[in-house]
Structure formats: structure tokens, C-alpha cells
Design a protein around this motif. Structure first.
Motif, PDB file in Angstrom:
ATOM      1  N   ALA A   9     -24.152  26.873  -8.651  1.00 21.06           N
ATOM      2  CA  ALA A   9     -24.882  28.129  -8.454  1.00 21.06           C
ATOM      3  C   ALA A   9     -25.878  28.362  -9.581  1.00 21.06           C
ATOM      4  O   ALA A   9     -27.020  28.791  -9.340  1.00 21.06           O
ATOM      5  N   ARG A  10     -25.468  28.088 -10.825  1.00 23.83           N
ATOM      6  CA  ARG A  10     -26.381  28.280 -11.958  1.00 23.83           C
ATOM      7  C   ARG A  10     -27.583  27.349 -11.867  1.00 23.83           C
ATOM      8  O   ARG A  10     -28.719  27.755 -12.155  1.00 23.83           O
ATOM      9  N   ARG A  47     -31.660  33.799  -5.454  1.00 27.70           N
ATOM     10  CA  ARG A  47     -31.436  33.699  -6.894  1.00 27.70           C
ATOM     11  C   ARG A  47     -30.619  34.885  -7.399  1.00 27.70           C
ATOM     12  O   ARG A  47     -29.683  34.718  -8.199  1.00 27.70           O
ATOM     13  N   THR A  48     -30.938  36.074  -6.919  1.00 27.22           N
ATOM     14  CA  THR A  48     -30.187  37.264  -7.324  1.00 27.22           C
ATOM     15  C   THR A  48     -28.734  37.177  -6.885  1.00 27.22           C
ATOM     16  O   THR A  48     -27.808  37.479  -7.652  1.00 27.22           O
ATOM     17  N   GLU A  49     -28.520  36.744  -5.663  1.00 27.67           N
ATOM     18  CA  GLU A  49     -27.158  36.683  -5.126  1.00 27.67           C
ATOM     19  C   GLU A  49     -26.340  35.587  -5.810  1.00 27.67           C
ATOM     20  O   GLU A  49     -25.134  35.752  -6.022  1.00 27.67           O
ATOM     21  N   LEU A  50     -26.953  34.487  -6.174  1.00 34.64           N
ATOM     22  CA  LEU A  50     -26.231  33.441  -6.885  1.00 34.64           C
ATOM     23  C   LEU A  50     -25.821  33.913  -8.279  1.00 34.64           C
ATOM     24  O   LEU A  50     -24.741  33.553  -8.767  1.00 34.64           O
ATOM     25  N   GLY A  51     -26.668  34.718  -8.912  1.00 36.30           N
ATOM     26  CA  GLY A  51     -26.295  35.305 -10.202  1.00 36.30           C
ATOM     27  C   GLY A  51     -25.089  36.217 -10.071  1.00 36.30           C
ATOM     28  O   GLY A  51     -24.174  36.195 -10.904  1.00 36.30           O
ATOM     29  N   TRP A  52     -25.077  37.037  -9.012  1.00 34.94           N
ATOM     30  CA  TRP A  52     -23.929  37.904  -8.753  1.00 34.94           C
ATOM     31  C   TRP A  52     -22.661  37.082  -8.542  1.00 34.94           C
ATOM     32  O   TRP A  52     -21.600  37.380  -9.109  1.00 34.94           O
ATOM     33  N   LEU A  53     -22.755  36.039  -7.731  1.00 31.38           N
ATOM     34  CA  LEU A  53     -21.588  35.233  -7.419  1.00 31.38           C
ATOM     35  C   LEU A  53     -21.055  34.531  -8.661  1.00 31.38           C
ATOM     36  O   LEU A  53     -19.841  34.534  -8.927  1.00 31.38           O
ATOM     37  N   SER A  54     -21.928  33.940  -9.448  1.00 27.23           N
ATOM     38  CA  SER A  54     -21.507  33.223 -10.640  1.00 27.23           C
ATOM     39  C   SER A  54     -20.810  34.159 -11.620  1.00 27.23           C
ATOM     40  O   SER A  54     -19.758  33.824 -12.184  1.00 27.23           O
ATOM     41  N   ALA A  55     -21.376  35.351 -11.825  1.00 25.74           N
ATOM     42  CA  ALA A  55     -20.771  36.315 -12.746  1.00 25.74           C
ATOM     43  C   ALA A  55     -19.421  36.795 -12.232  1.00 25.74           C
ATOM     44  O   ALA A  55     -18.470  36.951 -13.006  1.00 25.74           O
ATOM     45  N   THR A  56     -19.302  37.006 -10.930  1.00 22.40           N
ATOM     46  CA  THR A  56     -18.043  37.484 -10.357  1.00 22.40           C
ATOM     47  C   THR A  56     -16.949  36.434 -10.498  1.00 22.40           C
ATOM     48  O   THR A  56     -15.811  36.751 -10.867  1.00 22.40           O
TER      49      THR A  56
END
Length: 339
Positions: free
Chosen positions: A56-57, A79-88
Motif C-alpha cells: 500500500a505504501r 492514494r488517500t484511501e491507501l494512506g488510511w488503510l496503511s495507518a489503520t
């Protein structure tokens, strides 16, 4: 229309970017399948989640660096949603690693003859009383945080939001939505985009107090606000990742110059992040109402120990970066803001 002449030196930007994004999307989907097959609460699930975050990163970083070459209506939301997923997904692992780091630190410090003691007490006696209670307090707080992060990750993986992300990545595994700019020759448009990511990194590092970081333990830095002084270093860590991912995309399947040194610099900044977050957790635990003085003392010693680790990581980065900077710093480049 994309050019289809792929003779050496004539590849289009899409010809170079697409295989890299296909590969990362494939890794994302494989990791997702392994995560589902492993089931909850085992080592296989944790490893699959790490692989999922890594893919994802890389996808997100590539979409950011080379965004002019991609369909913005597709790339920016993903890109925004992948950042959310990675952080979660990172939350549970971060809590577990932080607790292990702090408990190891308490154990190590309890037997250290160099720890200063409160007035009128021995260091060993003060820490022996407070360390066990401090460890129990940290265990309660971080285990609760880990449980919440675990629940948040499970909820996220079962949500319609996540399924929309997975669908977009599945599309990416077979087709990359490119813009018309991707029809240009790769040698014309990809290096400037990668150089911009590099220049952002160089400028962010130049703004760091590297002269002060030239000492492994710096007492002056310990008295400053941790969050305020740590933020620029965290930003450099993110920009270093973007630079590395851009180089990976340009050299898919091939080693590139300074890869190993940049990896070592990244590991130093990872240690910096881990130590700074552990110090913040110790400080937060010390602010718990009505804790015993011995517990507060042990947490204070632990906080100082982690801030020393922060300074040691900065020193390590400074030692690694100096030869890297001599190679990576471009001769001239415009000033840009970090993303």
C-alpha cells in the motif's frame, strides 16, 4: 494514444510505470488473500498485514510522485484511501512493539548502576519499587490501545470502504489509468519527477539540526519539546520513503546506486520514530492521576532513556546521510514544499 515503440531508450512513461504498479498491486492482493486465509490472531496474519502495508505504501508513494502521469480522478482518491488503510493496519503492531520496547527498557534500567536516584534513596531501590508498577501501568494502557486498534483494523477490513480500495487495486493489477502525459518518452518525464522527490528530501534534511545531531547523546535536545523537535525528522522519514520508492519504480528489478545506504538511513529514522513514540507513551503514563511517586520516577527515567535513544538514532542518521548527501544532492533545483 500511447507510443508502442519500446526499443531501448524509447519506452514511454506508461511502459515503465505500469509494470511496477502491476507488481505492487499483485503483492497487495496476494497479501490480502494470505491475511484472510491465516485467520485472526496469529503470526501469519501479522506478517500478511505487514506485507499489505508495504504494498500500500509503495502504490501510494508512486501515485504521489508520478501523479501528473496518472488519471487524477482515480489516483488521488486511491492514494488517500491507501494512506488510511496503511495507518489503520499499523496501529495494532505499533502498540505491541511500543509496549515491548518500554518493558525491555524498564528491565534494562532497573539493573543499571548509572541511573540517578531520588535524594535519599538508592537507584536500585527506587527503580525496584517503581519499575514493576510502571510496567503494569504501561501494560494496561498499551494493551487497551492495542485492543482498540485491533478492533478498528477488523472493522476496516470488513467495511465497504476497504472493499472499494481492494477493487481499485484489483483494477491496478491489470490496467493502470494513465493520463495523456504518460505517452511521453520515459527518459523525458520520469527522471524530473523522481528528482523533485529527491530535492524535497534534500531540502528537508538541510533544515534539520544535523550539527547538533553530530553527537550520539545530546543533553541540549532533551530539554526541548519532544513533539515539536521530532516532527521535522518524521517528515524526512516519509520523504526518504518517497525517494526510495521513486528509485524503485525507475529501476524495476534492478539495483540502483546508494540503495543500501538509503535503506540504512531509513532504518535509523525508523528507530527514531519508535523511540520518540515510546518516550511520548512513557510521558503520557506519567501524567496518570494519583500514581505513586516511585512509579512516576521510574516512568521519568524511562522517558529520559527513550529520548536518549532518539538522539542516538539522529546521530546514526547523520553519520549515514553525509556520504549519501554528497551523491544525492543535485547541483541546482527549484525550492519546493514537502507534501
Amino acid at each position: 494514444m500511447l507510443r508502442h515503440d519500446t526499443s531501448p531508450g524509447q519506452e514511454t512513461a506508461g511502459d515503465v510505470l505500469s509494470p511496477y504498479l502491476h507488481a505492487q498491486a499483485g503483492e497487495f492482493l496476494r497479501s490480502l488473500r494470505l491475511h484472510r486465509e491465516a485467520g485472526p490472531d496469529n503470526d501469519g496474519t501479522e506478517e500478511a498485514a505487514r506485507a499489505l502495508r508495504r504494498a500500500a505504501r509503495r502504490i501510494s508513494g508512486t501515485l504521489h510522485t508520478f501523479r501528473p502521469l496518472l488519471d487524477p480522478s482515480w489516483a488521488e482518491p486511491l492514494r488517500t484511501e491507501l494512506g488510511w488503510l496503511s495507518a489503520t493496519l499499523a496501529g495494532e503492531h505499533s502498540c505491541a512493539a511500543r509496549l515491548a520496547r518500554l518493558l525491555d527498557g524498564l528491565q534494562r534500567l532497573s539493573g543499571s548502576p548509572q541511573v540517578p536516584a531520588p535524594r535519599g534513596e538508592s537507584a536500585a531501590g527506587a527503580l525496584a519499587v517503581g519499575a514493576a508498577r510502571a510496567g503494569a501501568l504501561l501494560d494496561r494502557q498499551l494493551t487497551l490501545a492495542r485492543t482498540r486498534a485491533h478492533s478498528a483494523a477488523l472493522q476496516a477490513l470488513g467495511s465497504s470502504r476497504f472493499h472499494a480500495v481492494a477493487d481499485s487495486v484489483a483494477l491496478l493489477a491489470s490496467e493502470v489509468p494513465l493520463s495523456s502525459s504518460a505517452a511521453a518518452y520515459a527518459v523525458e518525464v520520469l527522471p524530473p519527477a523522481a528528482q523533485l522527490a529527491e530535492q524535497r528530501l534534500v531540502e528537508a534534511v538541510a533544515a534539520l539540526p544535523l550539527a547538533r545531531a553530530a553527537h550520539p547523546y545530546n543533553a541540549e535536545a532533551l530539554v526541548q519539546s519532544g513533539e515539536a523537535q521530532d516532527a521535522p525528522w518524521h517528515q524526512v522519514r516519509l520523504l526518504l520513503r518517497l525517494h526510495r520508492y521513486a528509485q524503485e519504480a525507475l529501476h524495476t528489478g534492478l539495483p540502483y546506486e546508494d540503495d543500501e545506504r538509503l535503506l540504512r538511513a531509513g532504518r535509523a529514522l525508523d528507530r527514531h520514530r519508535d523511540a520518540s513514540e515510546a518516550a511520548a507513551a512513557a510521558a503520557a503514563a506519567a501524567r496518570t492521576p494519583r500514581i505513586a511517586p516511585a512509579t512516576a520516577y521510574a516512568l521519568g527515567v524511562l522517558h529520559a532513556d527513550q529520548r536518549h535513544e532518539v538522539e542516538a538514532a539522529r546521530f546514526a542518521f547523520q553519520q549515514i546521510w553525509q556520504p549519501v548527501a554528497a551523491v544525492t544532492a543535485p547541483a541546482t533545483a527549484p525550492t519546493v514544499s514537502a507534501p
